[in-house]
Scaffold this active site. Sequence first.
Site, short mmCIF file in Angstrom:
data_model
loop_
_atom_site.label_atom_id
_atom_site.label_comp_id
_atom_site.label_asym_id
_atom_site.label_seq_id
_atom_site.Cartn_x
_atom_site.Cartn_y
_atom_site.Cartn_z
N GLY A 49 45.26 28.98 50.28
CA GLY A 49 44.01 29.74 50.13
C GLY A 49 43.78 30.00 51.85
O GLY A 49 44.75 29.87 52.61
N ASP A 103 44.50 21.39 53.27
CA ASP A 103 44.26 22.21 52.33
C ASP A 103 42.86 22.55 52.43
O ASP A 103 42.22 22.05 53.19
CB ASP A 103 44.59 21.38 50.98
CG ASP A 103 44.85 22.49 50.03
OD1 ASP A 103 44.54 23.65 49.93
OD2 ASP A 103 45.27 21.94 48.86
N GLY A 104 42.33 23.61 51.80
CA GLY A 104 41.18 23.99 51.50
C GLY A 104 40.54 23.34 50.39
O GLY A 104 41.19 22.51 49.44
N LYS A 116 38.54 22.04 43.62
CA LYS A 116 39.70 22.78 44.17
C LYS A 116 40.10 23.74 43.14
O LYS A 116 40.09 23.60 42.03
CB LYS A 116 40.71 22.04 44.54
CG LYS A 116 40.49 21.38 46.08
CD LYS A 116 41.53 20.72 46.68
CE LYS A 116 42.95 21.35 46.77
NZ LYS A 116 42.55 22.52 47.62
N GLU A 125 48.92 21.40 44.45
CA GLU A 125 48.15 21.02 45.41
C GLU A 125 47.76 19.25 45.17
O GLU A 125 47.83 18.44 46.09
CB GLU A 125 46.63 21.52 45.50
CG GLU A 125 46.83 23.15 46.25
CD GLU A 125 45.52 23.62 46.13
OE1 GLU A 125 45.64 24.79 46.82
OE2 GLU A 125 44.57 23.50 45.52
C1 A5P Z 1 43.59 26.87 45.95
O1 A5P Z 1 44.26 26.57 44.58
C2 A5P Z 1 42.39 26.07 45.98
O2 A5P Z 1 42.39 24.80 45.70
C3 A5P Z 1 42.07 26.51 47.52
O3 A5P Z 1 42.17 25.44 48.29
C4 A5P Z 1 40.75 26.61 47.60
O4 A5P Z 1 40.43 27.64 46.61
C5 A5P Z 1 39.97 26.98 48.83
O5 A5P Z 1 40.33 28.17 49.20
P1 A5P Z 1 39.92 28.96 50.35
O6 A5P Z 1 40.15 28.20 51.60
O7 A5P Z 1 40.46 30.38 50.31
O8 A5P Z 1 38.37 29.13 50.22
#
Ligand code: A5P
Length: 252
Positions: A49, A103-104, A116, A125
């Site tokens: 992300g 991670d985000g 997530k 993840e």
């Molecule tokens: C990916 O599957 C997600 O879990 C991302 O970690 C989550 O969507 C956050 O994404 P952004 O940092 O792009 O907002």
Amino acid sequence: MALLRFGGDVSDTAKPGGSASRDDRGLLAVADAAVALVPDGATIGLGTGRAAAAFIAALGERVRAGLRVVGVPTSNASAAQARTLGIPLADLGDASELVLTVDGADEVAPNLDLVKGWGGALLRERIVAAASQRQVILVGPEKLVRSLGERGRIPLEVIPFARALVLRRVAALGLTPAVRVGDDGVTPVPTDNGNVTVDCTPRMPLADPRAARDLETELRRIPGVVDTGLFLGTAERVLVGHPDGRVDVRTR
Ligand code: A5P
């Protein structure tokens, strides 16, 4: 059948491989703060992300400056970005114990429970975070919620064969399910594992952490659900990057 367009309702910022703009001071600040947590010689998980991409970019700069690190990517997009930046990669099976995963997240509750998967990479993840000593989450303040489900969808990764059954069972639990589809409005977006994503919108935010745990249990009971976007009790810390570049650190 309920469908959710990947190019429409789903935020562009959550697409795998999204990148932080140079103006996004908050994301750039948390990315730098997270890189400072990476010890020399560590093996670490690379999330997916926009926030994770900002971290990978910052990590690439440190690798160019001599930091030794091995990354275990959670998506093909993150692997491609890391390769471009010269960050050495390993498969999870070949890697030594991961010191941390960065991670985000799409939602962060006050107790650091997370939603997530809006970016479609939740299964890897989950696996990479579980193989890590700690999960560090990078977000902007817009991701902070009082209760999970406040911003909307809770994604599930689902085996395609089970799609119809999962949609029925999710609806029976009182959530509105929608298969995530591409820009044509019809074709499901495959995950990196060849599965589909079903986004489940609750009628109202989940009342409390216990309600989140109960819902997670129910969702996992549905045959064909491989994993859910409810990451409960996994985050060790959350770094919140504000537009003025300030970083708040929240720990469990
Ligand atoms: C990916 O599957 C997600 O879990 C991302 O970690 C989550 O969507 C956050 O994404 P952004 O940092 O792009 O907002």
